[in-house]
Write an enzyme that holds these catalytic residues in place. Structure first.
Site, PDB file in Angstrom:
ATOM      1  CE  LYS A  54      -3.928  -2.360   2.070  1.00  0.00           C
ATOM      2  NZ  LYS A  54      -4.710  -2.770   3.221  1.00  0.00           N
ATOM      3  CD  GLN A  98      -3.723  -4.360   6.310  1.00  0.00           C
ATOM      4  OE1 GLN A  98      -3.764  -3.305   5.695  1.00  0.00           O
ATOM      5  NE2 GLN A  98      -4.173  -5.489   5.800  1.00  0.00           N
ATOM      6  CG  ASP A 121      -9.790   0.113   4.906  1.00  0.00           C
ATOM      7  OD1 ASP A 121      -9.519  -0.407   3.810  1.00  0.00           O
ATOM      8  OD2 ASP A 121      -9.098  -0.020   5.932  1.00  0.00           O
TER       9      ASP A 121
END
Ligand code: GUN
Length: 305
Positions: A54, A98, A121
């Protein structure tokens, strides 16, 4: 019939390129590039790989990348304080924590501490609720990538029937919502469903995110259906040598491809689209925070087909 292969790798490259071009133009205009903060708690090996990827892809898109690595025994209050600092930081437009988190941390509390406008997200309850009620909001990356690919094959979802297999908050539920928002007729099956093969035979679109290797069989599939395989399962591959593994999806690919109209492979299907969509979401968050127009990143005629 042999299904057309949906080349997620090529789609993702195209999305990344579009994001990069727009980031370059907007950064020149505002004097500031989008910033993505990724927080990793602990040392889960798979998460380490995702977080590295990422950060790398954010930099390649012309964004700033801020990585925060915290020890596995981090107290929840410390993590929430970090998130609150990132919420206030004008250089940070997107924040991602995460998952999975170590067991002592409450993921719902952690995610809901992220400012909804920086929640790239799309997991914050506000964004989930807005998508659920058909409002513009940040959409979770994997379902967004699936929708982008599906739109290439279905310019109109009205009158189509879809089966989503799996009802996780990360993939299955938002996927069902997005298809429903597009006026598709949607069924969502999960591990307590008893009649998945019969449901699948009704579906023009099957999206599977169940985490069960080879779950979806050829005789479940309506001829010509579009099959999107979100599963990534690491299984032993003794044919490659002792202790070796290979990646397979949730679809019995070799047999299903003989029946389906189009299908994503694993690897090289949905996987690459997830981070590409994370970059697209970070760009959208940056546009929102800078009050810049946020053009939808729909794929166009130059897309692979
Ligand atoms: N872990 C596995 N997939 C994801 C994802 O899309 N976002 C976050 N934050 N964690 C994950």
């Amino acid at each position: 019939m042999t299904a057309e292969l949906i080349d997620g790798k090529a789609y993702a490259a195209r999305v990344r390129e579009k994001v990069r071009e727009r980031v370059a133009a907007l950064s020149a205009e505002t004097g500031q590039s989008p910033g993505l903060a990724v927080v990793l708690v602990g040392q889960d090996p798979a998460s380490e790989v995702y977080v590295r990827s990422k950060g790398k892809q954010a930099l390649e898109a012309g964004m700033k990348s801020f990585e925060h690595r915290l020890p596995a025994n981090t107290r929840e209050a410390e993590l929430l304080e970090l998130i609150e600092r990132l919420n206030e930081d004008p250089l940070v437009h997107g924040i991602l924590v995460q998952l999975p988190l170590p067991a002592h941390l409450d993921p719902r509390q952690v995610i809901n501490t992220i400012s909804p406008v920086k929640d790239v997200d799309g997991f914050h309850t506000t964004n989930v609720g807005m998508v659920g009620t058909g409002q513009d909001a940040i959409v979770p990356c994997t379902p967004l990538g699936c929708m982008m690919m599906l739109r290439h094959y279905h310019d109109d979802f009205r009158g189509k029937t879809a089966l989503v297999i799996g009802h996780s908050n990360v993939v299955g539920k938002p996927m069902g919502r997005l298809l429903l928002n597009a006026d598709c007729t949607v069924m969502v099956a999960h591990k307590s469903s008893t009649n998945i093969p019969e449901l699948a035979r009704l579906a023009d679109i099957v999206v599977v995110a169940a985490g069960v290797p080879g779950l979806v069989k050829a005789d479940w599939i309506k001829p010509g259906a579009t099959v999107i395989d979100v599963g990534i399962n690491r299984i032993p591959a003794p044919e490659k040598g002792e202790g070796k593994h290979r990646l397979v999806g949730d679809v019995d690919f070799e047999n299903v491809r003989k029946v389906a109209g189009a299908i994503t492979p694993v690897p090289g299907g949905v996987g690459p689209m997830t981070i590409a969509c994370l970059l697209a979401n970070t760009l959208s968050a940056y546009c929102h925070l800078h009050q810049l127009p946020d053009e939808p990143l729909l794929l166009d005629e130059q897309d692979p087909s």
